[in-house]
Design a protein around this motif. Structure first.
Motif: not given
Length: 145
Positions: A32-33, A120-121, A125-128, A134-135
């Motif tokens: 992410v960074a 990050l999105s 999503a991949a983390l389920g 998420i929002q």
């Protein structure tokens, strides 16, 4: 003279460890960074704090773990593979907290960046994580800046 005849060989790189939940989390935080191609000290410090708090590490242990995660992030599998490890080993509530932690890394440098937010999105999503969670994480993070 001997250098030309017998050049030094670069040392063989140490093999990277197999990703586990600790390394997968750290690698995703680093990913992410790095997403905006500008890895700042504020982001590094935030990653170290998250690793220290998440895994009960002192600052030096957290920095060493982050350094391993940086190497792993460069040379290891993609986001889905890291996320799969976390989905298997970490319950939903803790994965949701990881999403919040990742937002804190993305915003640690005080800048909003589309590349970081997109990365990050994909990770969330991949983390389920659910769209609602998420929002909510995004809204909470953006309120804090």
């Amino acid at each position: 003279m001997f250098e030309r005849l017998f050049p030094r060989r670069a040392p063989e790189p140490k093999p990277l460890p197999q990703p586990n939940a600790q390394l997968a989390l750290g690698a995703l935080l680093v990913r992410v960074a790095f997403a905006d191609k500008d890895y700042k000290a504020a982001e590094i410090g935030q990653i170290d704090r998250i690793l220290a708090q998440s895994f009960d590490l002192n600052p030096i242990e957290a920095a060493k773990l982050r350094a391993t995660c940086e190497a792993l992030e460069r040379d290891a599998p993609g986001t889905p593979e890291f996320a799969a490890i976390l989905r298997e080993e970490v319950d939903y509530a803790d994965r949701k907290a990881l999403g919040d932690a990742m937002w804190s890394v993305a915003l640690a440098d005080g800048d909003r960046d589309d590349a970081e937010e997109e990365q990050l999105s994909q990770i969330e999503a991949a983390l389920g994580l659910t769209d609602i969670d998420i929002q909510a994480a995004r809204e909470n993070a953006l309120r804090s800046i």
